[in-house]
Design a protein around this motif. Structure first.
Motif, PDB file in Angstrom:
ATOM      1  N   GLN A  58      27.666   6.294  18.736  1.00 30.44           N
ATOM      2  CA  GLN A  58      28.746   7.184  18.298  1.00 30.44           C
ATOM      3  C   GLN A  58      29.590   7.607  19.503  1.00 30.44           C
ATOM      4  OE1 GLN A  58      29.063   7.451  14.983  1.00 30.44           O
ATOM      5  NE2 GLN A  58      27.284   6.105  14.908  1.00 30.44           N
ATOM      6  N   THR A  59      30.588   8.451  19.259  1.00 26.86           N
ATOM      7  CA  THR A  59      31.426   8.897  20.377  1.00 26.86           C
ATOM      8  C   THR A  59      31.671  10.400  20.323  1.00 26.86           C
ATOM      9  OG1 THR A  59      33.387   8.375  19.062  1.00 26.86           O
ATOM     10  CG2 THR A  59      32.761   6.753  20.699  1.00 26.86           C
ATOM     11  N   THR A 150      34.720  14.941  11.297  1.00 29.58           N
ATOM     12  CA  THR A 150      35.038  14.215  12.529  1.00 29.58           C
ATOM     13  C   THR A 150      34.608  12.750  12.448  1.00 29.58           C
ATOM     14  OG1 THR A 150      33.014  14.932  13.651  1.00 29.58           O
ATOM     15  CG2 THR A 150      34.936  16.335  13.894  1.00 29.58           C
ATOM     16  N   ALA A 151      34.589  12.209  11.222  1.00 29.74           N
ATOM     17  CA  ALA A 151      34.381  10.781  10.995  1.00 29.74           C
ATOM     18  C   ALA A 151      35.327  10.428   9.849  1.00 29.74           C
ATOM     19  CB  ALA A 151      32.932  10.501  10.609  1.00 29.74           C
ATOM     20  N   ALA A 152      35.826   9.181   9.849  1.00 30.87           N
ATOM     21  CA  ALA A 152      36.907   8.848   8.914  1.00 30.87           C
ATOM     22  C   ALA A 152      36.403   8.309   7.581  1.00 30.87           C
ATOM     23  CB  ALA A 152      37.838   7.825   9.552  1.00 30.87           C
ATOM     24  N   GLN A 181      44.000   5.555  11.662  1.00 34.34           N
ATOM     25  CA  GLN A 181      43.801   6.516  10.583  1.00 34.34           C
ATOM     26  C   GLN A 181      44.801   7.654  10.737  1.00 34.34           C
ATOM     27  OE1 GLN A 181      40.138   7.327  12.222  1.00 34.34           O
ATOM     28  NE2 GLN A 181      39.225   5.369  11.682  1.00 34.34           N
ATOM     29  N   ARG A 182      44.929   8.443   9.689  1.00 35.94           N
ATOM     30  CA  ARG A 182      45.812   9.605   9.748  1.00 35.94           C
ATOM     31  C   ARG A 182      44.977  10.870   9.684  1.00 35.94           C
ATOM     32  NH1 ARG A 182      48.030   9.167   4.717  1.00 35.94           N
ATOM     33  NH2 ARG A 182      46.254   7.802   4.403  1.00 35.94           N
ATOM     34  N   VAL A 204      35.178   7.136  14.349  1.00 36.98           N
ATOM     35  CA  VAL A 204      34.149   6.269  13.764  1.00 36.98           C
ATOM     36  C   VAL A 204      34.100   6.558  12.265  1.00 36.98           C
ATOM     37  CG1 VAL A 204      32.794   6.168  15.895  1.00 36.98           C
ATOM     38  CG2 VAL A 204      32.252   7.905  14.202  1.00 36.98           C
ATOM     39  N   PRO A 205      33.590   5.601  11.468  1.00 41.92           N
ATOM     40  CA  PRO A 205      33.609   5.801  10.009  1.00 41.92           C
ATOM     41  C   PRO A 205      32.578   6.813   9.524  1.00 41.92           C
ATOM     42  CG  PRO A 205      32.545   3.723  10.562  1.00 41.92           C
ATOM     43  CD  PRO A 205      33.078   4.284  11.844  1.00 41.92           C
TER      44      PRO A 205
END
Ligand code: SAH
Length: 213
Positions: A58-59, A150-152, A181-182, A204-205
């Protein structure tokens, strides 16, 4: 000036120059040391405005993005806040300075444990971290005044919309993980939701189910 003070000054200057102007947000980001949340090889880059790798693939987000998202969330001192995607715990620590209580969840137990340790070390008593699939929300603690994801996800998850209090705000990235992403801001009214598009971002997703570590 000590090198630590100089580093903090540069860190805050970079945030300002990228549009983080809210005084309370800047104060929180000045106080919480990002270096406490970055381990190993990349520790020395903790004060640069870039995302960095953490455990579990992760980041930790870029500081200016943390600042802009926190600013858009417009947290008030009495708010109960939910963050989906604890990661390193850095974003939750910033929120802890602005809100009454912060719940943060991650699908990786290992990240939650490491973040809890940092919260203890920093004496942050109003953050509660849990291992859970955040796409289902946190029904036991709902409703929330503010929700930060905080993930998309492709779309705002229904359970999170349902757990937002009337008058509440949710900020989240939407779109597929391998494209731009937006970042959007959702406001809940008595009779529905308003959506505002803020800026392009890259996260990240959001993945359903728990991780295996
Ligand atoms: N806010 C973090 C960075 C988040 S990286 C920080 O300040 O460091 C995104 C995080 O979302 C990852 O740790 C990932 O494990 C988590 N995540 C992805 N899908 C999730 C889900 N369904 N439920 C909870 N956490 C999720």
């Amino acid at each position: 000036m000590s090198s630590e003070a100089e580093r903090t000054m540069q860190f805050v200057f970079a945030l300002r120059s990228r549009g983080v102007t809210d005084a309370r947000v800047l104060q929180a980001m000045e106080k919480i040391d990002r270096g406490a949340f970055v381990r190993g090889l990349f520790a020395e880059r903790a004060y640069e405005d870039m995302p960095l790798p953490i455990a579990c693939g992760q980041t930790i987000s870029q500081p200016s993005v943390v600042g802009l998202m926190t600013q858009a969330l417009d947290v008030r001192p009495r708010d109960k806040v939910l963050e989906i995607g604890t990661g390193s715990g850095y974003q939750a620590a910033i929120l802890s300075q602005l809100a009454r209580r912060v719940y943060t969840v991650d699908r990786h137990r290992r990240l939650v444990r490491a973040a809890e340790q940092v919260f203890r070390d920093l004496g942050l008593a109003n953050v509660i971290a849990m291992t859970a699939d955040g796409s289902r929300g946190l029904p036991d603690q709902a409703p929330f005044d503010r929700i930060l994801v905080t993930a998309a996800a492709e779309d705002p998850p229904g359970p999170l919309l349902a757990e937002l209090r009337v008058g509440g705000i949710m900020v989240l990235p939407v779109g597929q993980s391998d494209t731009v992403q937006r970042l959007i801001k959702v406001v809940r009214h008595e009779d529905g939701f308003d959506y505002e598009e803020l800026r392009p971002v890259r996260f990240v997703p959001l993945v359903e189910g728990l991780g295996d570590d």
